[in-house]
Design a protein around this motif. Sequence first.
Motif, mmCIF file in Angstrom:
data_model
loop_
_atom_site.group_PDB
_atom_site.id
_atom_site.type_symbol
_atom_site.label_atom_id
_atom_site.label_comp_id
_atom_site.label_asym_id
_atom_site.label_seq_id
_atom_site.Cartn_x
_atom_site.Cartn_y
_atom_site.Cartn_z
ATOM 1 N N THR A 1 -6.811 20.985 2.961
ATOM 2 C CA THR A 1 -8.142 21.209 2.288
ATOM 3 C C THR A 1 -8.637 19.621 2.150
ATOM 4 N N GLY A 2 -7.759 18.701 2.234
ATOM 5 C CA GLY A 2 -8.414 17.227 2.018
ATOM 6 C C GLY A 2 -6.985 16.278 1.768
ATOM 7 N N LEU A 3 -7.411 15.256 1.210
ATOM 8 C CA LEU A 3 -6.438 14.006 1.023
ATOM 9 C C LEU A 3 -6.733 13.670 -0.424
ATOM 10 N N ALA A 4 -5.590 13.392 -1.412
ATOM 11 C CA ALA A 4 -5.717 12.921 -2.355
ATOM 12 C C ALA A 4 -4.417 11.867 -3.014
ATOM 13 N N VAL A 5 -4.776 11.012 -3.626
ATOM 14 C CA VAL A 5 -3.676 10.084 -3.994
ATOM 15 C C VAL A 5 -3.608 9.952 -5.479
ATOM 16 N N GLU A 6 -2.616 9.595 -6.198
ATOM 17 C CA GLU A 6 -2.678 9.432 -7.712
ATOM 18 C C GLU A 6 -1.909 8.108 -7.991
ATOM 19 N N ASP A 7 -2.597 7.389 -8.935
ATOM 20 C CA ASP A 7 -2.024 6.326 -9.209
ATOM 21 C C ASP A 7 -1.863 6.132 -10.781
ATOM 22 N N ILE A 8 -0.739 5.420 -11.109
ATOM 23 C CA ILE A 8 -0.569 5.238 -12.674
ATOM 24 C C ILE A 8 -0.841 3.806 -13.088
ATOM 25 N N PHE A 9 -1.498 3.895 -14.321
ATOM 26 C CA PHE A 9 -2.096 2.843 -15.062
ATOM 27 C C PHE A 9 -1.321 2.517 -16.390
ATOM 28 N N PHE A 10 -0.592 1.318 -16.528
ATOM 29 C CA PHE A 10 0.090 0.986 -17.890
ATOM 30 C C PHE A 10 -0.643 0.360 -18.580
ATOM 31 N N LEU B 1 -2.598 -4.245 -14.976
ATOM 32 C CA LEU B 1 -3.604 -5.098 -15.570
ATOM 33 C C LEU B 1 -4.844 -4.054 -15.860
ATOM 34 N N HIS B 2 -4.820 -2.953 -15.552
ATOM 35 C CA HIS B 2 -6.234 -2.072 -15.916
ATOM 36 C C HIS B 2 -5.638 -0.792 -16.248
ATOM 37 N N SER B 3 -6.704 -0.017 -16.839
ATOM 38 C CA SER B 3 -6.317 1.472 -17.483
ATOM 39 C C SER B 3 -6.920 2.359 -16.456
ATOM 40 N N ASP B 4 -7.733 1.773 -15.463
ATOM 41 C CA ASP B 4 -8.599 2.842 -14.526
ATOM 42 C C ASP B 4 -8.706 1.793 -13.224
ATOM 43 N N TYR B 5 -9.327 2.399 -12.183
ATOM 44 C CA TYR B 5 -9.612 1.870 -11.067
ATOM 45 C C TYR B 5 -10.727 0.758 -11.031
ATOM 46 N N THR B 6 -10.569 -0.699 -10.916
ATOM 47 C CA THR B 6 -11.400 -1.276 -10.705
ATOM 48 C C THR B 6 -12.642 -1.199 -9.663
ATOM 49 N N ALA B 7 -13.796 -1.573 -9.503
ATOM 50 C CA ALA B 7 -14.701 -1.227 -8.472
ATOM 51 C C ALA B 7 -14.355 -1.551 -7.062
ATOM 52 N N ALA B 8 -13.596 -2.684 -7.168
ATOM 53 C CA ALA B 8 -13.049 -3.208 -5.918
ATOM 54 C C ALA B 8 -11.866 -2.164 -5.332
ATOM 55 N N HIS B 9 -10.947 -2.088 -6.419
ATOM 56 C CA HIS B 9 -9.937 -1.144 -6.144
ATOM 57 C C HIS B 9 -10.231 0.202 -5.532
ATOM 58 N N ARG B 10 -11.228 0.925 -6.121
ATOM 59 C CA ARG B 10 -11.640 2.109 -5.852
ATOM 60 C C ARG B 10 -12.397 2.218 -4.474
ATOM 61 N N THR B 11 -13.212 1.163 -4.151
ATOM 62 C CA THR B 11 -13.856 0.844 -2.896
ATOM 63 C C THR B 11 -12.797 0.903 -1.931
ATOM 64 N N ALA B 12 -11.863 0.137 -1.999
ATOM 65 C CA ALA B 12 -10.711 -0.060 -0.876
ATOM 66 C C ALA B 12 -10.027 0.960 -0.705
ATOM 67 N N GLN B 13 -9.532 1.796 -1.845
ATOM 68 C CA GLN B 13 -8.831 2.984 -1.659
ATOM 69 C C GLN B 13 -9.451 4.080 -0.922
ATOM 70 N N LEU B 14 -10.818 4.246 -1.322
ATOM 71 C CA LEU B 14 -11.501 5.337 -0.548
ATOM 72 C C LEU B 14 -11.767 5.191 0.974
ATOM 73 N N SER B 15 -12.074 3.762 1.242
ATOM 74 C CA SER B 15 -12.430 3.426 2.601
ATOM 75 C C SER B 15 -11.140 3.635 3.405
#
Length: 591
Positions: free
Chosen positions: A159-168, A195-209
């Motif tokens: 049904t789709g593609l999903a990834v999961e990342d861990i933030f420390f 370094l972060h507790s969630d995706y940065t804007a750049a991280h989210r953009t690159a990942q979804l791309s």
Amino acid sequence: MKQFLTTMAGVFAGLTLFLVGVPFLLIVIAAGATRPAPVPGEVVLQLDLRSPLTDQDAQNPFAAFSGGSTSVMSVIEALHRAESDRRVKGLLIRLPEVGMEPGAADEIRLALRRFEAAGKPVIAHSQGLYQSGVVTSTYMVGAAAGEFWMQPGSALQATGLAVEDIFFKRFFDEYRIEPDFEQRKEFKNAVNGYLHSDYTAAHRTAQLSWMNSVYASGLNLAASDREMDPAVLRARLEAGPYSAAQALELKLIDKLGHLHEAKQTLLTAAGDDARLLDLSAYARSIGSLERSGPTIALIEAEGPITTGQNGLSNPLAPSTMIFSDDVAEALYEAAEDDDIKAIVLRVNSPGGSDTASEQILAAVRAAKAADKPVVVSMGTYGASGGYWIASEASAIVAQPTTLTGSIGVYGGKLALGPALAEFGVDMRELGVGGDFAGVYGTGGSFTPAQAAAFSSMMDNVYQEFIIRVARGRNLTPQRVDEIARGRVWTGAQAKSLGLVDEVGGFYQAVDKAKALAGLEGEVRLRRMTPHATPLQALERALGMGSVSVKTLAAAAWVLGDPRAQGMLDTLAAERLRAQHSAAVLAPTPVR
């Protein structure tokens, strides 16, 4: 005293048996395993993709004793030979129940399409596809078969593609662990989890791309193979999950049936005397690669990139590292061989050491200087350091879903001193010389002077990477910086940006090498990938530099102690972690 001598004699006899008898036995078995058996008349080949799948064969002779794996390269080579083998009447594929690495799926799909174009039937059989990672890639392989079967009562959950990342970050804040890292640049997100507790804007953009590109590629190819409109296929899959019966009704598969029925269908069509033969057994019976015509060298490199030779990893397990000495030596050897007219360098790597990558790239330059075109064929990923070694090749061929680019660098450390102090553990450091001498100490964060020096080093590595890409791809450094900054691209995206030359698989890379070398007709592919002989593997296992650790650990491994396996794997991993200068490493793609 007598009892002591008896005990020591027993210990000595046991060690002699292990050090002499076990190696001798393994050598005999390894030698016997490579002896080809004849193909028994007319056959239907069987390929089981449920076993572990690597891009390339292991680089030591004892890999089979650790459970073994199937390599993409061995699969496509065997199917390529089977296309014109009159004894081969068809192919049965057993699909995994989970996702496949997209680049591996792309390569196998191309092999299936060529096999079927030769007039040979293919049935892909599934006992269920379950939502996990890139399960769409597995569906794509099934869709490439002439008939796509599913076991009654199973499920289709593509049904789709999903990834999961861990933030420390919050954990680190709570326990006073101080991550001190530098990234070049904002899209180089390998250490964002520290370094972060969630995706940065750049991280989210690159990942979804790259996720959207991989997902769309798999759907479009599956739709083409099943002669469906891509929008219709996408809508139907995303509306799932479905039972196998529902999938058949929606024309997402071709037939319901058990594995035995699929086998009998192919065997009946092949003739009364036809037999099933595992593809790996067929591959051993025919040998490796083409045997006539002008020669093109094949050099393979898989895993993280590190300096040195393949001597620290477990000699009884598959190699998962690219050792710069070994690959560079193979390239220089091919460059100096008058019979070699071109080189295909197969790369499947997320990156690694910048200095090791540069050593391999220097060998690529030397081969080109010797008038030997070097064409890089990328597998599932050729990113960061994996792209560094490819950047100045004569041509780069990547699959549409290959993860490539990631032109950037990161480095740093975790300062554990404050956290350990909470438990009464104090770290102290002494040093002589410059302030930078203690830069990698984990007792505390960088001093201002250390931070400035480390930042300057990261800038230098990034600029060197940019320069190599600009030179190799005939782009300005400014343009490379615009499309770099640590971004991960798929092969399809990289083609439009000028980072790769063609979208395709291994045999497209061979065709490109032929064209650049001015060759026509059949060519001979000579595998020059560094491989250890049984004796070399044992010399490394029992070498003078680490005899006590490796002998005892290998003995424990043979006797089934998983702790020893972990120790040996840790030794190999520490080799890479010990290189503190910089890491040009991209995230490993999902399955």
